[in-house]
Each structure stands twice: as C-alpha cells, then as structure tokens.
Scaffold this motif. Structure first.
Motif, PDB file in Angstrom:
ATOM      1  N   PRO A  94      21.864  77.275  51.790  1.00 44.92           N
ATOM      2  CA  PRO A  94      20.068  78.084  51.548  1.00 44.92           C
ATOM      3  C   PRO A  94      19.915  78.108  50.376  1.00 44.92           C
ATOM      4  O   PRO A  94      20.674  78.788  49.741  1.00 44.92           O
ATOM      5  CB  PRO A  94      20.633  78.962  52.480  1.00 44.92           C
ATOM      6  CG  PRO A  94      22.532  79.295  52.352  1.00 44.92           C
ATOM      7  CD  PRO A  94      23.275  78.502  51.950  1.00 44.92           C
ATOM      8  N   PRO A  95      18.353  78.478  50.012  1.00 48.55           N
ATOM      9  CA  PRO A  95      17.854  78.192  48.942  1.00 48.55           C
ATOM     10  C   PRO A  95      18.110  80.097  48.263  1.00 48.55           C
ATOM     11  O   PRO A  95      18.879  80.719  49.352  1.00 48.55           O
ATOM     12  CB  PRO A  95      16.713  78.418  49.065  1.00 48.55           C
ATOM     13  CG  PRO A  95      15.995  78.074  50.249  1.00 48.55           C
ATOM     14  CD  PRO A  95      18.014  78.115  51.419  1.00 48.55           C
ATOM     15  N   ALA A  96      18.785  79.625  47.623  1.00 45.65           N
ATOM     16  CA  ALA A  96      18.730  81.074  46.159  1.00 45.65           C
ATOM     17  C   ALA A  96      17.265  81.459  46.761  1.00 45.65           C
ATOM     18  O   ALA A  96      16.507  81.439  46.565  1.00 45.65           O
ATOM     19  CB  ALA A  96      18.489  81.155  44.600  1.00 45.65           C
ATOM     20  N   PRO A  97      18.223  83.022  46.978  1.00 43.21           N
ATOM     21  CA  PRO A  97      16.563  83.965  47.607  1.00 43.21           C
ATOM     22  C   PRO A  97      15.508  84.338  46.089  1.00 43.21           C
ATOM     23  O   PRO A  97      16.488  84.681  45.036  1.00 43.21           O
ATOM     24  CB  PRO A  97      17.053  85.827  48.023  1.00 43.21           C
ATOM     25  CG  PRO A  97      18.924  85.349  47.121  1.00 43.21           C
ATOM     26  CD  PRO A  97      18.890  84.012  47.406  1.00 43.21           C
ATOM     27  N   THR A 112      28.095  78.226  53.268  1.00 40.08           N
ATOM     28  CA  THR A 112      27.301  77.946  54.208  1.00 40.08           C
ATOM     29  C   THR A 112      25.954  77.194  54.112  1.00 40.08           C
ATOM     30  O   THR A 112      26.386  76.121  53.092  1.00 40.08           O
ATOM     31  CB  THR A 112      26.506  79.593  54.112  1.00 40.08           C
ATOM     32  OG1 THR A 112      25.570  79.367  52.800  1.00 40.08           O
ATOM     33  CG2 THR A 112      26.992  80.042  54.615  1.00 40.08           C
ATOM     34  N   VAL A 113      25.319  76.944  55.180  1.00 43.67           N
ATOM     35  CA  VAL A 113      24.460  75.598  55.217  1.00 43.67           C
ATOM     36  C   VAL A 113      23.001  76.074  55.607  1.00 43.67           C
ATOM     37  O   VAL A 113      23.190  77.233  56.104  1.00 43.67           O
ATOM     38  CB  VAL A 113      24.999  74.403  56.454  1.00 43.67           C
ATOM     39  CG1 VAL A 113      26.354  73.619  55.476  1.00 43.67           C
ATOM     40  CG2 VAL A 113      25.196  74.981  57.497  1.00 43.67           C
ATOM     41  N   ALA A 114      21.887  75.478  54.910  1.00 40.51           N
ATOM     42  CA  ALA A 114      20.578  75.239  55.630  1.00 40.51           C
ATOM     43  C   ALA A 114      20.568  75.339  56.770  1.00 40.51           C
ATOM     44  O   ALA A 114      21.159  74.268  57.233  1.00 40.51           O
ATOM     45  CB  ALA A 114      20.087  74.672  54.849  1.00 40.51           C
ATOM     46  N   VAL A 115      19.883  75.871  57.409  1.00 43.93           N
ATOM     47  CA  VAL A 115      19.347  75.556  59.287  1.00 43.93           C
ATOM     48  C   VAL A 115      18.103  74.423  58.995  1.00 43.93           C
ATOM     49  O   VAL A 115      17.014  75.771  58.312  1.00 43.93           O
ATOM     50  CB  VAL A 115      19.365  76.888  59.745  1.00 43.93           C
ATOM     51  CG1 VAL A 115      19.114  76.893  61.078  1.00 43.93           C
ATOM     52  CG2 VAL A 115      20.868  77.851  59.939  1.00 43.93           C
ATOM     53  N   PRO A 116      18.621  73.644  60.079  1.00 46.10           N
ATOM     54  CA  PRO A 116      17.426  73.007  59.737  1.00 46.10           C
ATOM     55  C   PRO A 116      15.634  73.817  60.327  1.00 46.10           C
ATOM     56  O   PRO A 116      16.260  74.338  61.173  1.00 46.10           O
ATOM     57  CB  PRO A 116      17.072  71.857  60.091  1.00 46.10           C
ATOM     58  CG  PRO A 116      18.906  71.784  59.800  1.00 46.10           C
ATOM     59  CD  PRO A 116      19.282  73.382  60.273  1.00 46.10           C
ATOM     60  N   SER A 132      24.603  74.133  62.823  1.00 47.71           N
ATOM     61  CA  SER A 132      24.412  75.273  61.617  1.00 47.71           C
ATOM     62  C   SER A 132      24.089  76.717  61.351  1.00 47.71           C
ATOM     63  O   SER A 132      25.018  77.442  60.902  1.00 47.71           O
ATOM     64  CB  SER A 132      22.854  74.731  60.502  1.00 47.71           C
ATOM     65  OG  SER A 132      23.218  73.286  60.711  1.00 47.71           O
ATOM     66  N   ARG A 133      23.695  77.410  62.685  1.00 46.68           N
ATOM     67  CA  ARG A 133      23.482  78.846  62.179  1.00 46.68           C
ATOM     68  C   ARG A 133      24.768  79.253  63.375  1.00 46.68           C
ATOM     69  O   ARG A 133      25.862  80.523  62.747  1.00 46.68           O
ATOM     70  CB  ARG A 133      23.096  79.574  63.492  1.00 46.68           C
ATOM     71  CG  ARG A 133      21.209  78.905  63.262  1.00 46.68           C
ATOM     72  CD  ARG A 133      20.310  79.899  64.081  1.00 46.68           C
ATOM     73  NE  ARG A 133      20.089  79.217  65.398  1.00 46.68           N
ATOM     74  CZ  ARG A 133      19.522  78.585  66.190  1.00 46.68           C
ATOM     75  NH1 ARG A 133      18.717  77.360  65.447  1.00 46.68           N
ATOM     76  NH2 ARG A 133      19.684  77.838  67.327  1.00 46.68           N
ATOM     77  N   LEU A 134      25.412  78.508  63.987  1.00 46.26           N
ATOM     78  CA  LEU A 134      27.004  79.104  64.211  1.00 46.26           C
ATOM     79  C   LEU A 134      28.144  78.997  63.350  1.00 46.26           C
ATOM     80  O   LEU A 134      29.112  79.732  62.740  1.00 46.26           O
ATOM     81  CB  LEU A 134      27.465  78.348  65.480  1.00 46.26           C
ATOM     82  CG  LEU A 134      28.598  78.364  66.437  1.00 46.26           C
ATOM     83  CD1 LEU A 134      27.975  80.429  66.929  1.00 46.26           C
ATOM     84  CD2 LEU A 134      28.631  77.704  67.593  1.00 46.26           C
ATOM     85  N   TRP A 135      27.844  77.851  62.341  1.00 47.31           N
ATOM     86  CA  TRP A 135      28.838  77.453  61.176  1.00 47.31           C
ATOM     87  C   TRP A 135      28.517  78.797  60.540  1.00 47.31           C
ATOM     88  O   TRP A 135      29.764  79.484  59.754  1.00 47.31           O
ATOM     89  CB  TRP A 135      28.416  75.717  60.247  1.00 47.31           C
ATOM     90  CG  TRP A 135      28.950  75.972  59.692  1.00 47.31           C
ATOM     91  CD1 TRP A 135      28.686  76.250  58.218  1.00 47.31           C
ATOM     92  CD2 TRP A 135      30.492  75.413  59.000  1.00 47.31           C
ATOM     93  NE1 TRP A 135      29.840  75.843  57.130  1.00 47.31           N
ATOM     94  CE2 TRP A 135      30.894  75.402  57.950  1.00 47.31           C
ATOM     95  CE3 TRP A 135      31.403  75.178  60.299  1.00 47.31           C
ATOM     96  CZ2 TRP A 135      31.722  74.943  58.230  1.00 47.31           C
ATOM     97  CZ3 TRP A 135      33.182  74.234  60.125  1.00 47.31           C
ATOM     98  CH2 TRP A 135      32.951  74.514  58.487  1.00 47.31           C
TER      99      TRP A 135
END
Length: 165
Positions: A94-97, A112-116, A132-135
């Motif tokens: 995910p992008p940096a906050p 973690t991965v970016a959720v489309p 992706s959310r479950l991961w």
C-alpha cells in the motif's frame, strides 16, 4: 445401502470436486448462486445424519471456508513463493500514508498488498479485491505469510479462518 462413511466418502470424492471446480471464479457470483451450492452440501450432510441416526457431527467444512483457503493459497503462491504464472498477483504494498494517524501507522507492513479499488458489488466480490483484503487481514494478525511450504501454509490458514468464524 451406504453407511455414513460411504455417503461422506462418495460426496467428498464425486460431488464436492465438481462444486469446487474453479472455486475462485465462484467467489464473485451472486450470493443466490452460492446458496444453491450450500444446499447441495447441506443435503449430503443430512444424508450422513440419517445413516448414523443423528449421531454424526458436522463433517463438512462450509464451501465458503474452502474457497477462502484456496484463495489465500493462490495469494501465497504469488506473494511468497513467487510462482511464475502468478506474477501478476505480486501487488505492490500500500502507498505510504500522507498523514500520521493511528490507522495509517497500523496498516504499514511490508507484506501487505494494495487492494484494487472497486465500485460495484460484483467487482468487490471478485478475486483480487476480496483476497487482497483477506491476505492483508491475515498478514496483520499472524505470521502465516512466512510459512516455508504451501502445505504448512494451507493447514495454518485453514485453522486461522476457522478461528475467525
């Protein structure tokens, strides 16, 4: 006539593989379609109970649970095992906050991965957004993503999902 073990084995060998064929495409179906599949499994469960005169425990895992384990295994193959044909599943993190909030700090994790982004309910239920959310949930609450083999990951993911329900 089949006994309970025979009915259970027949269901697991002949019926369930047909219902689980391409399980990841079933995940984006409307809930009414999935209810039909669950009805078939419930009927098999009733047959096992009839054969044992009501003394059989629930022997079949819910199909949604099995679909979720299969989806997490595909994510594990793409993210951790770097399987070549699943290279497109290797999402960036995910992008940096941009703001320092508590939720932004907690979401930072290297695995973690970016959720489309999805607008429609159908797309939200499809493979990439759903798993992706479950991961990400799994990565933030466990260390399953560090498993050394697919078999170990699958067994532990199965336990983790059972604890979630």
């Amino acid at each position: 006539m089949l006994d309970a073990q025979g009915v259970s084995s027949l269901y697991k060998a002949q019926v369930r593989p047909v219902m689980e064929y391409v399980t990841l495409t079933w995940s984006s179906c409307p809930p009414s379609y999935l209810t039909g599949l669950e009805r078939v499994q419930a009927r098999a469960q009733r047959l096992v109970r009839v054969c044992t005169r009501g003394h059989a425990p629930d022997t079949f895992q819910p199909l949604q649970h099995r679909r979720d384990v299969a989806g997490l295994c595909v994510m594990f193959k793409g993210q951790a095992l770097h399987t070549p044909h699943l290279a497109t599943l290797r999402f960036p993190g995910p992008p940096a906050p941009t703001q320092a909030t508590r939720s932004a700090e907690n979401s930072e994790h290297p695995h973690t991965v970016a959720v489309p982004f999805s607008r429609t309910e159908h797309n939200i239920r499809s493979f990439l957004p759903r798993y992706s959310r479950l991961w990400n949930q799994m990565v933030l609450s466990t260390d399953l993503h560090r498993s050394t083999s697919l078999h170990i990951f699958k067994c532990r993911a199965n336990e983790w999902l059972a604890d979630q329900q």
